[in-house]
Design an enzyme around this catalytic site. Sequence first.
Site, PDB file in Angstrom:
ATOM      1  CB  CYS A  98       5.745  10.670  50.033  1.00  0.00           C
ATOM      2  SG  CYS A  98       4.903  11.843  48.940  1.00  0.00           S
TER       3      CYS A  98
ATOM      4  CD  GLU B  90     -26.545  11.351  12.172  1.00  0.00           C
ATOM      5  OE1 GLU B  90     -26.112  12.518  12.149  1.00  0.00           O
ATOM      6  OE2 GLU B  90     -27.560  11.010  12.813  1.00  0.00           O
TER       7      GLU B  90
ATOM      8  NE  ARG C 295     -25.214  14.930  27.510  1.00  0.00           N
ATOM      9  CZ  ARG C 295     -25.248  14.276  28.664  1.00  0.00           C
ATOM     10  NH1 ARG C 295     -24.253  14.424  29.519  1.00  0.00           N
ATOM     11  NH2 ARG C 295     -26.252  13.482  28.980  1.00  0.00           N
TER      12      ARG C 295
ATOM     13  CE  LYS D 218     -21.306   7.406  21.850  1.00  0.00           C
ATOM     14  NZ  LYS D 218     -20.142   8.139  22.392  1.00  0.00           N
TER      15      LYS D 218
ATOM     16  CG  ASP E 150      -5.048  29.685   2.791  1.00  0.00           C
ATOM     17  OD1 ASP E 150      -6.246  29.472   2.484  1.00  0.00           O
ATOM     18  OD2 ASP E 150      -4.301  28.806   3.258  1.00  0.00           O
ATOM     19  CB  ALA E 151      -2.278  35.292   0.205  1.00  0.00           C
TER      20      ALA E 151
ATOM     21  CB  CYS F 243       1.998  10.100  50.956  1.00  0.00           C
ATOM     22  SG  CYS F 243       2.801  11.472  51.814  1.00  0.00           S
TER      23      CYS F 243
END
Length: 717
Positions: free
Chosen positions: A444, A147, A170, A149, A63-64, A460
């Site tokens: 309320c 596959e 979508r 879902k 990573d470094a 209410c």
Amino acid sequence: MTSSSTRHADPEENPYVEEPPPEFEPVDELSPETAERQADLLRSAIREHDHRYYVEADPLVADATYDRLFDRLRELEAAFDLDAEDSPTRRVGGEPVDELETVEHVAPMRSIDSAKEPDAVREFDGRVRSGLRKEGLDPDDLRYVCEPKFDGLSVEVVYEEGEYARAATRGDGVEGDDVTEQVRTIRSVPGRLRGDPPARLAVRGEVYMPREAFETYNEELIDRGEEPFANPRNAAAGTLRQLDPSVVAERPLDVFFFDVLGWETSEEDGDSTRPDTHWGDLLAFDDFGLRRTDRVERVDGIDAAIDFRDRLGEDRDDLNYGIDGAVITVDDHAARDALGSTSRAPRWAFAYKFPPRTATTTVEGITVQVGRTGRLTPVAELDPVDVDGVTVSRATLHNPAEIEALGVNVGDRVRIYRAGDVIPYVPEIVEKRSEGTYAFPETCPVCDAPVERDGPLAFCTGGLGCPAQLERAVEHWARRDGLDVEGLGPERVETLREAGLVESLPDLYDLTVADLADLEGWGETSAENLIAELEASREPPLDRFLAGLGIPDVGSTTARALAAHFGDLDSIPDADEDELREVDDVGPTVAESIRTFLDREENRAAIAALRDRGVDPEPAEVTGGTALGDAPLDGLTFVFTGSLSVTRGEAQALVEAHGANATSSVSGNTDYLVAGEDPGRTKRDDAEAEDVPVLDEAAFADLLDEHGVGWPPAPDA
């Protein structure tokens, strides 16, 4: 090892792939030509490292080292003005936008039919085989691809000449929100495809937040004193709709690609042709560097597909991403084309879903939320419990009558059920540990106004004087089926109220650009846009004005009926219940709701104040009814309940536009009850009593299709 012909960078030609040098020469010692060459090599190498890390899970460097290469590229681009549209450095996020634009998909992003029972899956297989025989195809050649879902947010991603071009949610299946810059920041989404992709490739993927990353991120939110996300799906959806791409870049999103929406080749460029099967599409994803799940199988029969789902369920808890079943699709493209689709779903795919998960825990408290109409909803505060990999700490108790039926109180041990694997609620007490039943408040919890009971529900009485109702009333006013004021989402409404700028609905029309521009999260442009939207809403159609007021039981359909019957606003406020009941779609309950709303002083004052500020609804043509004459659905009456793939208002508007009636209650005159997800019990019971057929959304879509009406409705239909 991946073939060098399909890699982003060949290690024999690029020094930054397998053994990058430990240091770089100072930038000020480089010529522009050398800097540009080094930047090109770094971009290619970083793309390769991204692919190996995020797609193949087999990193080449630490990573470094990766961070050092990335920082060097940014340094070169800044020093030599080498910005490139497809550079990996663009993943840190672009400029914030005021709102998400809407774009049309390359191809419809349809939903698929689903069930939790194996018999329904076998019925699907029977329909497929019968359909193939009718088309002259041999069902013995049938193969399925199975596959997971995924439980995330579905997106369309488009590549042109192998370069990342755009992304969209979508949405309604035809159009979605443009999230190009947001999706660009997801490191498993390649900015450039590998291999030999077609001239234009549109793929469907599922954006999600890995479970481990979700838990870590929620812990960070809690440490900062912020509200954690309820589950990984909400976290992914909320993140992707952020207007600032840099915020998206900071959050741990990932993606799986699983389908082709469009594959356009260019003969002069020698582009690859599309495979003949879905299985071939998935193998092409590997060549292009598009991340897909390895939990996929191609099988010969439906029993093998059912077995795949069962085995997947056994491994469900070990996966680092949420799934709610298995998707079973016909493999051969020619067979798919022959089977075709309904207006809602393909006939060649089916989702075999998992049953919902339950768990037991203790009720640590009960709070009461206030909705837009003043309805009070009790919520159980729980000792956090894991339900299907999601930590659940709150669950709905629905209403006071439900509390009384359960006999639940603080301290009781209860079962938690996630309806649709999303919404937690309490179906039963497992162990009674308290004395008595929770006492529902008489005032309320937000404004201290008296609480009124209406059958099983509680409300209410504070009306628009209640801060909680005010915020939701403003949001409702601005909705598409209200006055369609863009830019007034929940966060902005809350900001306006907390700033003291909106203490009643009419206050919206006193706002100025100067009021808004200095608020946190606003700017000059967004302030001007909202003021322009408000100005444009000063002369709304009467039905939209009535729908926007948020009168209980008055949606867009009833509002249109009221407008058509009375013609102008002046005729409505003083109409008694008998006069209101003369309106189509208004029965005793709705008439009482309208009269109760209009009799409250604060509501009448709000309407008067709106008119004083120049909000003047346009009169409607008085028709005395809503019949449309000879039309495809003429003579039919529909009632809708539960959640559909579009709003109920849009569904009602569609059938009315084609001659049907859409009413709010089931009677002997009702032809069909259309029941979406989580339908109301009362309407289903009424339908059974009146012998009214009940259609799920798929059956409703087929019925419309038989009458030549498309589903889902096109935008603004």
